[in-house]
Design a protein around this motif. Structure first.
Motif, PDB file in Angstrom:
ATOM      1  N   SER A  39       1.034  -4.357 -11.510  1.00 11.19           N
ATOM      2  CA  SER A  39       0.507  -3.021 -11.247  1.00 11.19           C
ATOM      3  C   SER A  39      -0.709  -2.810 -12.148  1.00 11.19           C
ATOM      4  CB  SER A  39       1.595  -1.990 -11.581  1.00 11.19           C
ATOM      5  OG  SER A  39       1.028  -0.771 -11.994  1.00 11.19           O
ATOM      6  N   THR A  40      -1.805  -2.347 -11.589  1.00  9.48           N
ATOM      7  CA  THR A  40      -2.987  -2.113 -12.436  1.00  9.48           C
ATOM      8  C   THR A  40      -2.711  -1.024 -13.474  1.00  9.48           C
ATOM      9  OG1 THR A  40      -3.908  -0.619 -10.783  1.00  9.48           O
ATOM     10  CG2 THR A  40      -4.689  -2.908 -10.728  1.00  9.48           C
ATOM     11  N   ASN A  41      -1.809  -0.079 -13.156  1.00 12.67           N
ATOM     12  CA  ASN A  41      -1.462   0.936 -14.166  1.00 12.67           C
ATOM     13  C   ASN A  41      -0.774   0.277 -15.364  1.00 12.67           C
ATOM     14  OD1 ASN A  41      -2.413   2.974 -12.470  1.00 12.67           O
ATOM     15  ND2 ASN A  41      -0.726   4.337 -12.986  1.00 12.67           N
ATOM     16  N   GLN A  63      -1.437  -6.245  -5.543  1.00 12.20           N
ATOM     17  CA  GLN A  63      -0.442  -5.941  -6.567  1.00 12.20           C
ATOM     18  C   GLN A  63       0.923  -6.404  -6.067  1.00 12.20           C
ATOM     19  OE1 GLN A  63      -1.528  -1.932  -8.796  1.00 12.20           O
ATOM     20  NE2 GLN A  63      -1.178  -1.565  -6.646  1.00 12.20           N
ATOM     21  N   GLY A  66       3.150  -2.664  -7.086  1.00  6.72           N
ATOM     22  CA  GLY A  66       2.396  -1.410  -7.133  1.00  6.72           C
ATOM     23  C   GLY A  66       3.368  -0.232  -7.177  1.00  6.72           C
ATOM     24  N   ARG A  67       3.069   0.736  -8.029  1.00  9.60           N
ATOM     25  CA  ARG A  67       3.977   1.868  -8.216  1.00  9.60           C
ATOM     26  C   ARG A  67       3.368   3.155  -7.687  1.00  9.60           C
ATOM     27  NH1 ARG A  67       4.450   3.486 -12.962  1.00  9.60           N
ATOM     28  NH2 ARG A  67       3.045   2.198 -14.189  1.00  9.60           N
ATOM     29  N   GLY A  68       4.236   4.034  -7.158  1.00 14.85           N
ATOM     30  CA  GLY A  68       3.790   5.345  -6.706  1.00 14.85           C
ATOM     31  C   GLY A  68       4.498   6.431  -7.496  1.00 14.85           C
ATOM     32  N   ARG A  69       4.274   7.679  -7.103  1.00 16.47           N
ATOM     33  CA  ARG A  69       4.956   8.800  -7.764  1.00 16.47           C
ATOM     34  C   ARG A  69       6.441   8.779  -7.421  1.00 16.47           C
ATOM     35  NH1 ARG A  69       3.795  13.594  -5.712  1.00 16.47           N
ATOM     36  NH2 ARG A  69       4.474  14.686  -7.562  1.00 16.47           N
ATOM     37  N   PHE A  74       4.194   1.154  -4.100  1.00 16.85           N
ATOM     38  CA  PHE A  74       2.960   1.304  -3.316  1.00 16.85           C
ATOM     39  C   PHE A  74       2.592  -0.057  -2.748  1.00 16.85           C
ATOM     40  CE2 PHE A  74      -1.555   1.666  -2.411  1.00 16.85           C
ATOM     41  CZ  PHE A  74      -1.605   2.884  -1.757  1.00 16.85           C
ATOM     42  N   CYS A  84      -6.666   0.164  -7.977  1.00 19.23           N
ATOM     43  CA  CYS A  84      -7.385   0.198  -9.254  1.00 19.23           C
ATOM     44  C   CYS A  84      -6.797   1.254 -10.189  1.00 19.23           C
ATOM     45  CB  CYS A  84      -8.857   0.514  -9.000  1.00 19.23           C
ATOM     46  SG  CYS A  84      -9.112   2.139  -8.294  1.00 19.23           S
ATOM     47  N   LYS A 134      -1.124   8.879   5.681  1.00 18.34           N
ATOM     48  CA  LYS A 134      -1.499   8.770   4.271  1.00 18.34           C
ATOM     49  C   LYS A 134      -2.325   7.507   4.064  1.00 18.34           C
ATOM     50  CE  LYS A 134       0.565   8.111  -0.290  1.00 18.34           C
ATOM     51  NZ  LYS A 134       1.672   8.398  -1.179  1.00 18.34           N
ATOM     52  N   GLY A 137      -2.940   7.086  -2.284  1.00 14.91           N
ATOM     53  CA  GLY A 137      -2.019   7.719  -3.232  1.00 14.91           C
ATOM     54  C   GLY A 137      -2.587   7.568  -4.633  1.00 14.91           C
ATOM     55  N   ILE A 138      -2.305   8.539  -5.466  1.00 20.96           N
ATOM     56  CA  ILE A 138      -2.832   8.512  -6.839  1.00 20.96           C
ATOM     57  C   ILE A 138      -1.670   8.747  -7.805  1.00 20.96           C
ATOM     58  CG2 ILE A 138      -4.430   9.606  -8.476  1.00 20.96           C
ATOM     59  CD1 ILE A 138      -6.131  10.445  -6.043  1.00 20.96           C
ATOM     60  N   ILE A 157      -5.216   4.460  -8.563  1.00 17.22           N
ATOM     61  CA  ILE A 157      -5.639   4.873  -7.217  1.00 17.22           C
ATOM     62  C   ILE A 157      -5.412   3.720  -6.249  1.00 17.22           C
ATOM     63  CG2 ILE A 157      -7.616   5.606  -5.808  1.00 17.22           C
ATOM     64  CD1 ILE A 157      -8.850   6.544  -8.616  1.00 17.22           C
ATOM     65  N   GLY A 158      -4.715   3.995  -5.165  1.00 16.79           N
ATOM     66  CA  GLY A 158      -4.523   2.995  -4.117  1.00 16.79           C
ATOM     67  C   GLY A 158      -5.061   3.540  -2.804  1.00 16.79           C
TER      68      GLY A 158
END
Ligand code: BTN
Length: 272
Positions: A39-41, A63, A66-69, A74, A84, A134, A137-138, A157-158
């Motif tokens: 995950s870039t985060n 990724q 990748g993670r979301g809220r 993600f 990113c 959608k 997602g951020i 940001i994806g």
């Protein structure tokens, strides 16, 4: 699991491309381009803990986690989207800096408009929708108390650009910007140009006008969960702090703040 994705645009995401796309702004940031990562985060968090003292743009071709809220994942398949994170060390107290969540959705909305010529809508808090799907997602996170800074903000940001097949569980919800898509480097550079003024000066709330005018929830019937209870109301206002005011059937108002609330737009197939 990743379904087969035809790579429709050969859009290398290199430091050189980023240098060209950023122009003069290249001097303001460090740029890290990765072929893949979890995950870039998470990459941004590692850098923050190493004591980074200037903004960093971290971008990956794909990724693996990748993670979301709200603990969601993600979907981030190879090359068909922009994945990113913007890492931003700040001396603003965190409570001032949280406005970056709303500012980021406006920045990405404007960047998509400027590069791909598509008009997206903002689903509170900070998802972007196009034609009912959608497309972005951020996930905004922050580390506090690292080094000399009040906080290290991480804006993840994806954006789905040309992804044309999604896992079944999100296939009715997710879409892609598609069409005359521009390069990922140009899109990321445009996002940086739109967002950096608000990162530098969080008291600048000029993004709120676009946040309200591009809202896909204002004036609509919405549903959310408070504790164990499912509630409904009309989204009537977005406050100066970016919170959503819902008008309940009994005439009372409820303030929905960013955080753990997920709002569904009623009578709207993809209002996840
Ligand atoms: C959401 O839809 O709930 C937010 C999705 C955020 C996805 C981006 S992709 C780049 C960055 N790295 C992550 O793991 N998540 C964010």
């Amino acid at each position: 699991m990743e379904k087969h994705q035809a790579s429709k645009f050969h859009d290398a995401l290199t430091r050189e491309r980023m240098r060209e796309a950023l122009g003069d702004a290249f001097d303001e940031v460090s740029v890290i381009t990765l072929e893949e990562c979890g995950s870039t985060n998470d990459e941004a968090k590692k850098l923050a803990l190493e004591g980074v003292s200037r903004p960093v743009l971290i971008v990956a071709d794909r990724q693996l986690a990748g993670r979301g809220r709200l603990g969601r994942s993600f979907y981030s398949p190879s090359q068909t989207g922009l994945y990113c994170s913007i890492l931003y060390p700040t001396n603003e107290p965190l409570q001032n800096a949280v406005s970056v969540t709303g500012a980021a959705s406006v920045a990405v909305m404007r960047a998509i408009r400027g590069t791909a010529v598509k008009e997206t809508e903002i689903k509170w808090v900070n998802d972007l929708y196009l034609d009912g799907k959608k497309v972005c997602g951020i996930l905004t996170e922050a580390l506090t108390g690292v080094g000399a800074y009040e906080a290290h903000l991480i804006v993840g940001i994806g954006v789905n650009l040309t992804t044309d097949a999604f896992p079944e569980e999100i296939s009715s919800i997710a879409g892609a910007v598609g069409g005359a898509c521009t390069s990922r480097a140009e899109l990321l550079a445009a996002i940086w140009r739109e967002l950096s003024p608000y990162l530098k000066n969080p008291s600048d709330r000029s993004w709120l006008e676009d946040y309200r005018s591009h809202s896909m929830v204002l004036g609509r019937q919405i549903e959310w969960i408070r504790g164990e209870e499912r509630r409904q109301g009309i989204a009537s206002e977005i406050t100066e702090e970016g919170a959503l005011v819902a008008l309940l059937p009994n005439g009372e108002r409820e303030l929905l703040r960013t955080g753990d609330i997920s709002v569904r737009v009623k009578n709207f197939a993809s209002g996840r």
